[in-house]
Scaffold this motif. Structure first.
Motif, short mmCIF file in Angstrom:
data_model
loop_
_atom_site.label_atom_id
_atom_site.label_comp_id
_atom_site.label_asym_id
_atom_site.label_seq_id
_atom_site.Cartn_x
_atom_site.Cartn_y
_atom_site.Cartn_z
N ARG A 1 1.69 8.71 -83.74
CA ARG A 1 0.22 8.62 -83.77
C ARG A 1 -0.23 7.47 -82.89
N ALA A 2 -1.29 7.69 -82.13
CA ALA A 2 -1.93 6.63 -81.36
C ALA A 2 -3.40 6.57 -81.74
N GLU A 3 -3.91 5.36 -81.81
CA GLU A 3 -5.32 5.13 -82.08
C GLU A 3 -5.86 4.15 -81.04
N HIS A 4 -7.04 4.46 -80.52
CA HIS A 4 -7.62 3.60 -79.48
C HIS A 4 -9.12 3.49 -79.69
N ARG A 5 -9.60 2.27 -79.68
CA ARG A 5 -11.04 2.03 -79.77
C ARG A 5 -11.62 2.17 -78.37
N THR A 6 -12.03 3.37 -78.03
CA THR A 6 -12.57 3.64 -76.71
C THR A 6 -13.96 3.00 -76.58
N PRO A 7 -14.52 2.96 -75.36
CA PRO A 7 -15.89 2.45 -75.23
C PRO A 7 -16.91 3.23 -76.05
N HIS A 8 -16.57 4.47 -76.46
CA HIS A 8 -17.50 5.28 -77.25
C HIS A 8 -17.23 5.22 -78.74
N GLY A 9 -16.09 4.69 -79.13
CA GLY A 9 -15.73 4.66 -80.54
C GLY A 9 -14.25 4.93 -80.70
N THR A 10 -13.80 4.96 -81.95
CA THR A 10 -12.37 5.09 -82.22
C THR A 10 -11.91 6.54 -82.07
N ALA A 11 -10.90 6.71 -81.24
CA ALA A 11 -10.23 7.99 -81.07
C ALA A 11 -8.82 7.88 -81.61
N ALA A 12 -8.29 8.97 -82.11
CA ALA A 12 -6.93 8.96 -82.63
C ALA A 12 -6.33 10.35 -82.46
N VAL A 13 -5.06 10.39 -82.14
CA VAL A 13 -4.31 11.63 -82.07
C VAL A 13 -2.97 11.39 -82.74
N GLY A 14 -2.57 12.32 -83.60
CA GLY A 14 -1.28 12.20 -84.25
C GLY A 14 -0.68 13.57 -84.51
#
Length: 937
Positions: free
Chosen positions: A795-808
């Motif tokens: 799983r990866a989580e990233h606080r993008t400039p638009h908000g938190t994205a996550a894929v797992g």
């Protein structure tokens, strides 16, 4: 649910409201549970000086939106808030207001003069300066502008003005100097006031260069400059500035008796001066401050300041074989120690720092000329709390000599310092060693992002090597909000480049002499701005760096000449290829001319893309033509029609594939040969700084995910996980910075905290977990997870400039479940494992179930007639081979492990003809017979 805009930002450095430009860009994130939500418009409200204005953004833009009002005036205060209207037709409430303060002076407004000690007795002498002054009326607002050629801290009426460390940091002082802007209203009052500045040389007076070439580049002595603007309630203004002419500023010495970045710091507490920065201190023994050499007018800070981020306690107290006391903090870090201690006056405590132990003692040889030693002389007046102020060290272990009385480990903590960036990225998986590798990458970035993206934080170097950050920038931009940190550094790069006729130096700031071009190093000029566009949608930095990009690319095209090949010149090449001798790290398998020409193509390609992005169509066409000419020359010179590289090395194939030099019809052949090379090498890494960040991508793109997985999870040396098995807590400079016997690599250049080889983390994020940007700033996500054999989840989580994205994804039995969180105002393109179909989804949380990838085929029978390729592909058979050989001869096992080409055309029995005796081969044959029987063969 109604949308709610949050995290409004106006590009102020973290922890302050001061902006460096009259037109800061605005960004905001929106929180909502409404699925598939997009912004259709936004209103931005500005309140200042009793007036309110509103501007409308008639688009979905919410990241780095141009300032929609008139430019801020110097010193202007404003409150900004935003509300958004969504695709559901609902308008949100207003966000919480954000305070914005113009932290810059008007043109010609800087009047402070640099000052320093009157008669320093030695180079790089630390000191103090102070003044007292009267404020005739109550204070409405007070703003401090201050800088140093060196490092400094200001105290107003006895209180430090902020919590920043080693400010203003390191820039190329001959081209650019930074000032801090600080609100000190609360520290001043009508009547008598005092200001004091303590300072040391830090980078400005450091001896840069290797061995006998070390020299001071910038200054012999540190200096400071300060401008304090006090606005009174009656409308008047009082201004206090440093100057060395009227005697109002006095200079003296404090308890810091010596200080250097490499050397460490010495502090004599008997020389402490209580109240020296407060009103009423008797400075009669001090001298008038001395005017220093004039400096540039400083610019306001845009990058994150350095702060104390956390503290680590002692994990273990070690008594070494020689009887010394060494503290283990359990983590290789960057910072310094803080002591709480009491003892007799004049008693000296000495602290030495190192990253590793060797033979049970502090391993200081890799530090080279850096003493990395701090000393404290006690005052004998009760308990004292002390940490060095103007130096830092890279260390896990610290040797303490001279502790008074019985040592209490609770009396010492390690203070972690680095540029104060927001953490934005995380990765987890079912593989504990891979997770530790990822954590090591995080700590490597933390330690080496200290004003400048450095190569290492411990030895007599700590320089902004361009090649290191070029390969690591994508990883850095995922793990932390590195945009302003890297954008500020790129400004320095362009300044250094301009002073070198287009050549990007090996390091920025450049302190190593005349700049020379080197592939993959100078390409930071084109790569890093591209990364900032891709990850943060930062077009302004791309625009600002465009002339730097073209200057570097034009230089390379000139070097390539009519043949369009960069040949026969100095190169670092695939630096630190594991086959290179310890003291000749550039002697890689991949030919340096091939590496160089690949980067000519890459920079021309990236410059063409930047030109198109910025609407410079003629440039885009011209640089595209140049790129195609270099591409054709590369293919003609280095790639056979059958898809074989003339420089038959892992890095060569990875460059041709990942840089998109090779045409698609050659990808299969190139990828197959790359996979064969990895197998022939025993699934051990065979790349250096250039190839390591891209080899897993090259394998994945050409259908060899299983090979990439074996390469990732390899624990033998060289591999990513070998250092982890050796206890590493940061990424090493060399694959074998520490040898398997626990000794330090014999090369003169060995660091245990280098992030370059940790660039593999970007592949973990984008490919293994499946979270990547499909459009600048993650406006569209690319969700494309690739589950690795043997892993059950990632799983990866990233606080993008638009908000938190996550894929797992997780694997249970024959089912694979993929989940994705898509931030509001974005969408995702999704390709699920085992399919080619692309789905498009909007914001919200999504889940899919698909058949799990088929497991690897069951291994077959194995014996001495099995091919070497089949043995290395069969992990159990390979482990059995090394076990049996090692029982009879560890040397023979090591020779087979490290000097075997695991090819399909040769049997194991043939390989062992000269490597093992008959009895050993018989025992191996029996072990294989048992293994085959257990498999049902």
């Amino acid at each position: 649910m109604t949308a709610r805009p949050v995290a409004l930002d106006a590009e102020a450095p973290r922890g302050t409201s001061f902006v460096a430009t009259p037109t800061p860009r605005l960004s905001w994130r929106t929180e909502t549970e409404t699925p598939d939500w997009t912004q259709t418009a936004a209103e931005v409200e500005l309140s200042s000086a009793g007036q309110t204005r509103t501007a409308t953004v008639d688009s979905s833009d919410s990241v780095l939106v141009p300032w929609p009002f008139e430019a801020l005036a110097p010193g202007q205060d404003a409150a900004v808030r935003v509300r958004v209207t969504g695709s559901d037709g609902v308008t949100s409430d207003w966000s919480e207001p954000l305070t914005v303060r113009a932290g810059f002076l008007p043109e010609g407004g800087w009047r402070a003069e640099p000052i320093g000690l009157t008669s320093p007795t030695r180079p790089a002498e630390p000191g103090l300066v102070r003044t007292e002054f009267d404020l005739p009326a109550p204070v409405r607002r007070a703003t401090l502008f201050a800088t140093a050629t060196g490092a400094y801290q200001v105290a107003v009426n006895g209180t430090d003005v902020d919590d920043q460390v080693l400010k203003p940091g390191w820039t190329p002082y001959q081209y650019r100097l930074i000032h801090e802007t600080t609100d000190v209203t609360a520290l001043l009052a009508q009547g008598r006031n005092a200001v004091g500045i303590r300072f040391a040389g830090a980078w400005a007076t450091e001896l840069f260069g290797f061995r006998a070439n070390a020299r001071r580049v910038y200054a012999e002595q540190p200096s400071v400059a300060l401008q304090l603007i006090v606005e009174h309630t009656d409308g008047t203004t009082t201004e206090i500035v440093t100057n060395g002419t009227d005697g109002t500023w006095r200079a003296g010495h404090g308890p810091i008796t010596a200080s250097g970045i490499y050397a460490g710091e010495s502090h004599d507490a008997r020389l402490d001066l209580p109240g020296w920065s407060a009103v009423g201190f008797d400075d009669g023994g001090w001298s008038p401050a001395h005017p220093a050499e004039p400096t540039l007018v400083p610019e306001p800070r845009t990058s994150p300041p350095v702060r104390r981020i956390e503290q680590l306690a002692v994990v273990e107290v070690i008594t070494t074989p020689s009887g010394r006391t060494v503290l283990d903090f359990g983590q290789n870090l960057v910072g310094r120690l803080r002591l709480t201690v009491s003892g007799p006056a004049g008693h000296t405590i000495t602290l030495r720092h190192a990253e590793v132990l060797e033979d049970g003692e502090l391993g200081v040889r890799p530090l080279r000329a850096a003493a990395a030693t701090d000393t404290l002389i006690l005052a004998g007046v009760g308990e004292q709390v002390w940490e060095p102020e103007f130096s830092f060290h890279g260390f896990r272990y610290a040797e303490v000599d001279g502790w008074p009385g019985e040592f209490d480990p609770a009396a010492v903590v390690a203070v972690v310092i680095h540029s104060d960036m927001e953490r934005t990225g995380w990765f987890t998986s079912s593989h504990d060693l891979v997770d530790r590798l990822h954590e090591n990458v995080v700590w490597g970035q933390r330690g080496n992002f200290l004003y400048v993206p450095t190569d290492c934080p411990q030895r007599d170097e700590r320089l902004g090597w361009t090649g290191d950050i070029q390969v690591f920038a994508p990883t850095a931009s995922f793990l932390f909000d590195s945009r302003t940190f890297l954008s500020s550094w790129l400004t320095d790069l362009a300044l250094e480049q301009r002073g070198a006729d287009g050549v990007v130096p090996f390091i920025v700031p450049n302190v190593l002499g005349p700049a020379r071009p080197a592939a993959a190093w100078g390409d930071a000029a084109t790569v890093v701005p591209t990364v900032l566009l891709e990850r943060f949608a930062d077009r302004r930095t791309l625009e600002a760096q465009y002339s730097s990009m073209t200057a570097w690319t034009d230089l390379l095209l000139g070097l390539a000449g009519e043949r369009h090949l960069w040949e026969g010149r100095f190169q670092f090449g695939d630096w630190l290829d594991p086959s290179a001798p310890p003291d000749r790290p550039a002697e890689a398998k991949a030919h340096p001319d091939l590496v160089a020409t690949a980067h000519v193509f890459r920079s021309a390609d990236l410059t063409a893309r930047a030109a198109a992005e910025l609407g410079r169509e003629a440039d885009a066409v011209a640089y595209r033509e140049h790129a195609e000419q270099v591409q054709a020359a590369f293919l003609a010179e280095y790639v056979t029609p059958a898809g074989r590289m003339m420089s038959d090395a892992q890095t060569s194939y990875a460059l041709a594939l990942v840089f998109d030099i090779a045409p698609p019809d050659q990808h299969a052949a190139l990828g197959a040969r790359l996979a064969d090379l990895v197998r022939e090498n025993g699934y051990r890494i065979g790349t250096g700084f250039v190839g390591t960040p891209i080899i897993a991508d090259a394998l994945t793109r050409t259908g060899h995910l299983d090979v990439a997985a074996r390469l990732l999870t390899q624990t033998e040396c060289p591999s990513w996980l070998y250092p982890v098995t050796m206890g590493a807590t940061t990424v090493w400079e060399r694959w074998d910075s520490m040898l398997p016997d626990g000794s330090i690599n014999p090369g003169q250049m060995t660091s245990f905290n280098h992030y370059a080889l940790g660039a593999i983390a970007d592949w973990l994020h984008r490919t293994v977990a499946g979270l990547a940007p499909a459009e600048p700033g993650y406006r569209t996500l690319d969700v494309r997870p690739r589950p690795l054999p043997g892993f059950t989840h990632a799983r990866a989580e990233h606080r993008t400039p638009h908000g938190t994205a996550a894929v797992g994804w997780s694997r249970e039995g024959e089912t694979l479940t993929v989940t994705a969180t898509v931030p509001p105002n974005t969408r995702a393109r999704v390709v699920l494992p085992g399919t080619d179909e692309e789905l498009t989804v909007g914001s919200g949380t999504h889940s899919w179930s698909v058949p799990a990838p088929a497991p690897a085929r069951t291994p077959g029978p194995v014996d001495l007639d099995t091919s070497l390729a089949a043995v290395i592909d069969d992990e159990e058979a390979y482990a059995t081979l090394l076990r049996v050989l090692g029982e009879d001869s560890p040397e023979a096992a090591e020779a087979v492990r490290t000097h075997t080409a695991w090819v399909p055309g040769r049997t194991l029995g043939e390989r062992l003809e000269m490597a093992a005796g008959g009895a050993t081969k018989d025992r191996l044959a029996e072990a294989y017979a048992q293994l085959s029987a257990a498999r049902g063969h």
